[in-house]
Scaffold this motif. Structure first.
Motif, mmCIF file in Angstrom:
data_model
loop_
_atom_site.group_PDB
_atom_site.id
_atom_site.type_symbol
_atom_site.label_atom_id
_atom_site.label_comp_id
_atom_site.label_asym_id
_atom_site.label_seq_id
_atom_site.Cartn_x
_atom_site.Cartn_y
_atom_site.Cartn_z
ATOM 1 N N LEU A 1 -70.169 7.120 -49.165
ATOM 2 C CA LEU A 1 -70.846 8.300 -49.684
ATOM 3 C C LEU A 1 -70.769 9.483 -48.734
ATOM 4 C CD1 LEU A 1 -73.998 6.686 -51.319
ATOM 5 C CD2 LEU A 1 -71.960 7.579 -52.446
ATOM 6 N N GLU A 2 -70.423 9.260 -47.471
ATOM 7 C CA GLU A 2 -70.247 10.366 -46.543
ATOM 8 C C GLU A 2 -68.897 11.048 -46.739
ATOM 9 O OE1 GLU A 2 -70.763 8.933 -42.613
ATOM 10 O OE2 GLU A 2 -72.880 8.425 -42.878
ATOM 11 N N ARG A 3 -68.065 10.488 -47.596
ATOM 12 C CA ARG A 3 -66.725 11.019 -47.818
ATOM 13 C C ARG A 3 -66.499 11.285 -49.303
ATOM 14 N NH1 ARG A 3 -63.928 6.763 -43.571
ATOM 15 N NH2 ARG A 3 -64.328 8.023 -41.702
ATOM 16 N N PRO A 4 -67.136 12.319 -49.840
ATOM 17 C CA PRO A 4 -66.946 12.633 -51.258
ATOM 18 C C PRO A 4 -65.550 13.159 -51.526
ATOM 19 C CG PRO A 4 -68.194 14.366 -50.193
ATOM 20 C CD PRO A 4 -68.063 13.256 -49.180
ATOM 21 N N PRO A 5 -65.091 13.060 -52.759
ATOM 22 C CA PRO A 5 -63.772 13.582 -53.109
ATOM 23 C C PRO A 5 -63.761 15.107 -53.080
ATOM 24 C CG PRO A 5 -64.901 12.793 -55.062
ATOM 25 C CD PRO A 5 -65.749 12.380 -53.893
ATOM 26 N N LEU A 6 -62.576 15.658 -53.021
ATOM 27 C CA LEU A 6 -62.418 17.103 -53.032
ATOM 28 C C LEU A 6 -62.798 17.678 -54.392
ATOM 29 C CD1 LEU A 6 -58.988 17.204 -51.207
ATOM 30 C CD2 LEU A 6 -61.103 18.202 -50.311
ATOM 31 N N GLY A 7 -63.308 18.903 -54.394
ATOM 32 C CA GLY A 7 -63.664 19.596 -55.628
ATOM 33 C C GLY A 7 -62.498 20.425 -56.126
ATOM 34 N N LEU A 8 -61.716 19.855 -57.030
ATOM 35 C CA LEU A 8 -60.475 20.486 -57.448
ATOM 36 C C LEU A 8 -60.702 21.839 -58.107
ATOM 37 C CD1 LEU A 8 -57.420 20.439 -57.826
ATOM 38 C CD2 LEU A 8 -57.767 19.055 -59.893
ATOM 39 N N ARG A 9 -61.638 21.924 -59.030
ATOM 40 C CA ARG A 9 -61.842 23.179 -59.753
ATOM 41 C C ARG A 9 -62.237 24.300 -58.814
ATOM 42 N NH1 ARG A 9 -65.326 21.183 -65.039
ATOM 43 N NH2 ARG A 9 -63.780 19.700 -65.858
ATOM 44 N N ALA A 10 -63.158 24.001 -57.908
ATOM 45 C CA ALA A 10 -63.605 25.036 -56.963
ATOM 46 C C ALA A 10 -62.472 25.460 -56.034
ATOM 47 C CB ALA A 10 -64.798 24.527 -56.161
ATOM 48 N N LEU A 11 -61.652 24.514 -55.613
ATOM 49 C CA LEU A 11 -60.519 24.855 -54.756
ATOM 50 C C LEU A 11 -59.549 25.771 -55.486
ATOM 51 C CD1 LEU A 11 -59.832 21.400 -53.058
ATOM 52 C CD2 LEU A 11 -60.572 23.491 -51.893
ATOM 53 N N ARG A 12 -59.265 25.454 -56.738
ATOM 54 C CA ARG A 12 -58.361 26.313 -57.506
ATOM 55 C C ARG A 12 -58.946 27.710 -57.694
ATOM 56 N NH1 ARG A 12 -56.456 21.953 -62.176
ATOM 57 N NH2 ARG A 12 -54.647 21.100 -61.033
ATOM 58 N N ARG A 13 -60.227 27.780 -58.004
ATOM 59 C CA ARG A 13 -60.857 29.092 -58.188
ATOM 60 C C ARG A 13 -60.788 29.926 -56.917
ATOM 61 N NH1 ARG A 13 -65.015 26.260 -60.892
ATOM 62 N NH2 ARG A 13 -66.288 26.410 -59.010
ATOM 63 N N GLY A 14 -60.959 29.280 -55.773
ATOM 64 C CA GLY A 14 -61.016 30.013 -54.517
ATOM 65 C C GLY A 14 -59.667 30.356 -53.915
ATOM 66 N N LEU A 15 -58.599 29.666 -54.361
ATOM 67 C CA LEU A 15 -57.303 29.817 -53.695
ATOM 68 C C LEU A 15 -56.198 30.387 -54.579
ATOM 69 C CD1 LEU A 15 -57.368 26.460 -51.706
ATOM 70 C CD2 LEU A 15 -57.398 28.746 -50.698
ATOM 71 N N ILE A 16 -56.225 30.090 -55.867
ATOM 72 C CA ILE A 16 -55.163 30.577 -56.759
ATOM 73 C C ILE A 16 -55.622 31.907 -57.346
ATOM 74 C CG2 ILE A 16 -53.730 30.058 -58.760
ATOM 75 C CD1 ILE A 16 -54.209 27.095 -58.193
ATOM 76 N N LEU A 17 -55.165 32.980 -56.726
ATOM 77 C CA LEU A 17 -55.629 34.319 -57.057
ATOM 78 C C LEU A 17 -54.454 35.200 -57.470
ATOM 79 C CD1 LEU A 17 -57.989 34.737 -53.974
ATOM 80 C CD2 LEU A 17 -58.632 34.009 -56.283
ATOM 81 N N PRO A 18 -54.681 36.182 -58.335
ATOM 82 C CA PRO A 18 -53.594 37.079 -58.745
ATOM 83 C C PRO A 18 -52.950 37.745 -57.532
ATOM 84 C CG PRO A 18 -55.538 37.401 -60.127
ATOM 85 C CD PRO A 18 -55.959 36.503 -59.004
ATOM 86 N N GLY A 19 -51.632 37.675 -57.463
ATOM 87 C CA GLY A 19 -50.919 38.287 -56.350
ATOM 88 C C GLY A 19 -50.942 37.493 -55.067
ATOM 89 N N GLY A 20 -51.599 36.344 -55.071
ATOM 90 C CA GLY A 20 -51.685 35.527 -53.867
ATOM 91 C C GLY A 20 -50.496 34.586 -53.720
ATOM 92 N N LEU A 21 -50.413 33.940 -52.578
ATOM 93 C CA LEU A 21 -49.305 33.020 -52.312
ATOM 94 C C LEU A 21 -49.414 31.742 -53.120
ATOM 95 C CD1 LEU A 21 -46.842 32.016 -50.663
ATOM 96 C CD2 LEU A 21 -48.454 31.305 -48.872
ATOM 97 N N TRP A 22 -50.634 31.201 -53.244
ATOM 98 C CA TRP A 22 -50.787 29.873 -53.838
ATOM 99 C C TRP A 22 -50.733 29.967 -55.355
ATOM 100 C CZ3 TRP A 22 -49.350 27.714 -49.871
ATOM 101 C CH2 TRP A 22 -49.862 28.018 -48.610
ATOM 102 N N THR A 23 -49.802 29.242 -55.958
ATOM 103 C CA THR A 23 -49.565 29.316 -57.394
ATOM 104 C C THR A 23 -50.058 28.087 -58.148
ATOM 105 O OG1 THR A 23 -47.322 28.470 -56.982
ATOM 106 C CG2 THR A 23 -47.597 30.865 -57.154
ATOM 107 N N SER A 24 -50.213 26.978 -57.479
ATOM 108 C CA SER A 24 -50.760 25.769 -58.095
ATOM 109 C C SER A 24 -51.362 24.909 -57.009
ATOM 110 C CB SER A 24 -49.673 24.985 -58.850
ATOM 111 O OG SER A 24 -48.724 24.434 -57.943
ATOM 112 N N LEU A 25 -52.337 24.101 -57.389
ATOM 113 C CA LEU A 25 -52.959 23.168 -56.442
ATOM 114 C C LEU A 25 -53.325 21.914 -57.203
ATOM 115 C CD1 LEU A 25 -55.484 23.950 -53.621
ATOM 116 C CD2 LEU A 25 -55.824 21.970 -55.087
ATOM 117 N N ASP A 26 -52.796 20.801 -56.749
ATOM 118 C CA ASP A 26 -53.076 19.512 -57.373
ATOM 119 C C ASP A 26 -53.593 18.545 -56.323
ATOM 120 O OD1 ASP A 26 -52.065 19.882 -60.163
ATOM 121 O OD2 ASP A 26 -50.206 20.309 -59.087
#
Length: 294
Positions: free
Chosen positions: A23-48
């Motif tokens: 329980l000290e090691r929860p999984p990554l939050g995929l949706r939040a990561l995508r919202r925070g990193l995949i931005l218009p005009g940004g470098l990151w185009t997909s995150l899986d």
């Protein structure tokens, strides 16, 4: 992969299917990561995010061969056959670290001879990102190791592997020990952010910080045609490199050795070693052992 399975009423982006072995090691939050990193005009185009794979570098290189665009990011909760330099293996308990690869296509504006700076650039980006997000002073050991201080000793907490993927693509992989406890270390000389007393072990926060830092440094480097001086990459690497100023032993391809002082990283990203006879030798590849302080 698709979004993690969620049950009604549970927060999105987290896995609540009973696979939490720790329980000290929860999984990554995929949706939040995508919202925070995949931005218009940004470098990151997909995150899986995948639960487990042999090697994110291998998987992303296959996507590159299939025409995946620059900026693809592949993260694994667990790597079962992660690779370092010289095909060395890297493994760690599930969700105990950050294991990811990114696909970069620098384009014709960056000469091929400057692509060797990409693992060094990634080291600078990871170190600066962790300084902000984890409050940990991460040093760089040439060419691709990430060091933290544990009980007054330098220990390897991560590594970087850059590989060509076709004519115009480079896949850069990063493995970083985050929450590993002393008893879980692969070797006693390894380290982790937890053992280095990081102020945060939240992998979502750390991954966002590292990828944002990588986007900034890569953009700056590419805008200057990959020039390590004009982009200030060479200067930043020298400041953060724990190898410089040390007496080292370089174990070179073919079984040769070179002992001397590490005095510079040149414009091609090579480590310059000054031997006792006064000669300077640029080292492009090899295992480096820190012997003692200069």
């Amino acid at each position: 992969m698709t979004e993690p399975h969620n049950h009604p009423g549970n927060p999105p982006g987290r896995d609540h299917t009973g696979r939490w072995t720790d329980l000290e090691r929860p999984p990554l939050g995929l949706r939040a990561l995508r919202r925070g990193l995949i931005l218009p005009g940004g470098l990151w185009t997909s995150l899986d995010v995948v639960e487990a794979t042999g090697s994110t570098n291998t998987d992303l290189a296959a996507r590159a061969a299939g025409g995946a665009p620059e900026g693809a990011v592949l993260v694994a909760e667990e790597q079962t056959a992660g690779r370092g330099r010289l095909d060395r293996r890297w493994s760690a308990p599930a969700r105990s670290g950050i294991f990811f690869s990114v696909l970069l296509r620098p384009g014709p504006g960056v000469p091929a001879e400057r692509l060797g700076w990409l693992p060094l650039l990634t080291g600078v980006a990871v170190a600066t990102g962790l300084a902000r997000a984890a409050g940990v002073d991460t040093a760089l050991k040439w060419p691709n190791d990430l060091l933290v201080t544990v009980d007054g000793e330098e220990r390897k907490a991560g590594g970087i592997l850059a590989e060509r993927a076709g004519a115009d693509a480079v896949v850069v992989g990063v493995g970083l020990n985050v929450s590993l406890r002393a008893g879980e270390l692969p070797v006693p000389t390894a380290g982790s952010l937890a053992l280095a007393n990081a102020v945060s072990l939240d992998r979502d926060t750390l991954l966002r910080a590292v990828l944002r830092s990588l986007e900034r440094w890569y953009g700056q480097w590419r805008e200057t045609g990959g020039d390590p001086a004009a982009s200030r990459l060479q200067e930043a690497y020298a400041v953060g490199c724990a190898t410089l100023g040390r007496r080292i032993r370089a174990e070179l391809p073919g079984g040769r050795e070179l002992v001397g002082g590490a005095v510079a990283v040149d414009g091609d990203g090579r480590l310059v070693v000054a031997t006792d006879d006064g000669e300077r030798h640029p080292v492009a590849a090899g295992d480096i052992v820190h012997v003692r302080g200069a």
